[in-house]
Scaffold this active site. Structure first.
Site, PDB file in Angstrom:
ATOM      1  CG  HIS A 293      -7.664  -7.105  -6.528  1.00  0.00           C
ATOM      2  ND1 HIS A 293      -6.911  -8.130  -7.066  1.00  0.00           N
ATOM      3  CD2 HIS A 293      -6.810  -6.056  -6.376  1.00  0.00           C
ATOM      4  CE1 HIS A 293      -5.652  -7.721  -7.215  1.00  0.00           C
ATOM      5  NE2 HIS A 293      -5.565  -6.468  -6.800  1.00  0.00           N
TER       6      HIS A 293
ATOM      7  CG  ASP B 207      -3.968  -2.689  -5.602  1.00  0.00           C
ATOM      8  OD1 ASP B 207      -4.632  -3.686  -5.966  1.00  0.00           O
ATOM      9  OD2 ASP B 207      -2.907  -2.780  -4.948  1.00  0.00           O
TER      10      ASP B 207
HETATM   11 ZN    ZN Z   1      -0.374  -6.115  -6.983  1.00  0.00          ZN
END
Ligand code: ZN
Length: 413
Positions: A53, A295
């Site tokens: 992200h 992540d």
């Molecule tokens: Zn996720």
């Protein structure tokens, strides 16, 4: 021209494990030559993190494409995929182009965007996936949440099959996970925090595997954390379905018993049980798991440093991934070093329909890392804008040494 001398080249594509000199000429590999010298550092194809992200556009106080990709370079990654849950959501070609352009201008590594599967990731209507594909997305996902229904998942998978794009699923049954902030079990009871059962993930994986069978689509399960989910993926693979999955370093390192009231231990899916962690490491070893992904989920202190139940989910991941993989998987003797390299290179490349190898004429993307250099992760020195890591002050044995993208040295320790 850049010459990498006397490296121990580990290339899963050609099964090479030997000392080599590699000559990079501009953006490509010009020559690879045998060398008789004793090699120290490991020279591998450029590592890929297919789940991150970067928070741009919209949450630039937490991260930008510039700072996030800088942290990725420091962590040894040469290419990263950014999830679409930005503000606005990357659900159309103009946002995709914005990300691609920003990455070209400011990115330290290659940035491959992932588009939303549904408009606004709201789970109502399918997004304009074809236009985003033409603008540069490599997969679709409603990450942050699951695709809302089996019917919508079918529609998205049907369409993505015709485009040959993978559908990445954040597997979560929202009714089972509602209100939960960690995994349900003895640890959640002891802390008095609401927990979600492992089935919150595996129920959704089962649904998606069946929809993948119905549609023939490429389904990839993101940040898989539960033993029961892994069993579904194993079953799907045994039955010839195009189902793949990824596991994060925090899920193969920590368990629910490690959770404290410190919000740096709050992520989704939550840290799982000891037996889940064991199963994940077995899956990483036996080929059921296709990729290690971070992540990487930066959150600025103003929103993350609050009470556990109020804090958002997610932790930093780029800079500690190689150190944790070496510690938990390789130094522990659980998986061979070549397999670890595969999980960062050819594994995710295959999921994305890309190539990754060290050979003449290939892109000059190279990750160099050490097996034994002692170092300590100090999050205040991170290139990320955020500081939310439970691995701050952890001592590691081995880690990133140099990162080369398209023939350019983007990080050197
Ligand atoms: Zn996720």
């Amino acid at each position: 021209m850049l010459l990498i001398k006397n490296g121990r080249v580990l290339d899963p594509a050609s099964k090479t494990d030997a000392p080599r000199d590699i000559l990079l000429d501009g953006e490509h590999i010009a020559e690879i030559a045998a060398t008789g010298k004793i090699a120290h550092a490991i020279v591998a194809p450029g590592f890929i993190d297919m789940h991150a992200h970067l928070r741009e556009p919209g949450q630039e106080n937490s991260e930008t494409i510039e700072t996030g990709s800088h942290a990725a370079a420091r962590g040894g990654f040469t290419a990263i995929c950014c999830m679409p849950n930005t503000r606005p959501v990357n659900d159309n070609a103009s946002i995709t182009r914005f990300i691609v352009d920003r990455a070209k201008a400011f990115g330290h590594v290659r940035v491959w965007p992932i588009g939303a599967a549904s408009v606004g990731s709201k789970g109502e209507a399918i997004a304009d996936i074809g236009a985003m594909r033409d603008a540069g997305i490599v997969a679709v996902s409603d990450d942050g949440k699951p695709i809302a229904s089996a019917k919508l998942a079918r529609q998205i998978m049907d369409y993505c099959r015709t485009l040959d794009l993978p559908v990445i699923e954040h597997a979560e049954d929202v009714s089972l996970a509602a209100g939960a902030v960690m995994r349900e079990g003895i640890a959640s009871t002891r802390l008095g925090l609401p927990g979600m059962p492992a089935a919150a993930e595996s129920v959704c994986v089962a649904r998606d595997v069946q929809v993948a069978e119905l549609t023939g689509a490429r389904l990839h399960i993101a940040h898989l954390s539960a033993k029961a989910s892994l069993a579904q993926v194993r079953f799907a693979k045994q039955n010839g379905l195009r189902v793949t999955c990824e596991v994060t370093p925090h899920h193969f390192t920590l368990i629910d018993e490690d959770v404290t009231y410190d919000s740096r231990y709050k992520m989704n899916p939550p840290l799982a049980a000891r037996e889940d962690r064991e199963a994940l490491i077995e899956g990483l070893a036996d080929g059921t798991v296709d990729a290690i992904t971070t992540d990487h989920a930066p959150h600025e202190p103003a929103i993350k440093d609050v009470e556990f139940d109020k804090a958002p989910f997610g932790i930093l991941g780029f800079e500690t991934a190689i150190g944790l993989a070496l510690e938990q998987l390789v130094h522990s003797g659980r998986i061979p070093l070549m397999r670890m390299v595969e999980l960062f290179t050819t594994g995710p490349a295959r999921v994305l329909g890309k190539d990754r190898k060290l050979a003449t004429g290939e892109p000059a993307d190279v990750t160099i890392f050490s097996l034994d250099r002692p170092w300590t992760y100090n999050v205040t020195e991170s290139a990320s804008k955020s500081r939310n890591s439970p691995f701050d002050a952890r001592a590691f044995k081995g880690g990133p040494v140099a990162t080369i993208v398209a023939g350019k040295l983007v990080h050197q320790h």
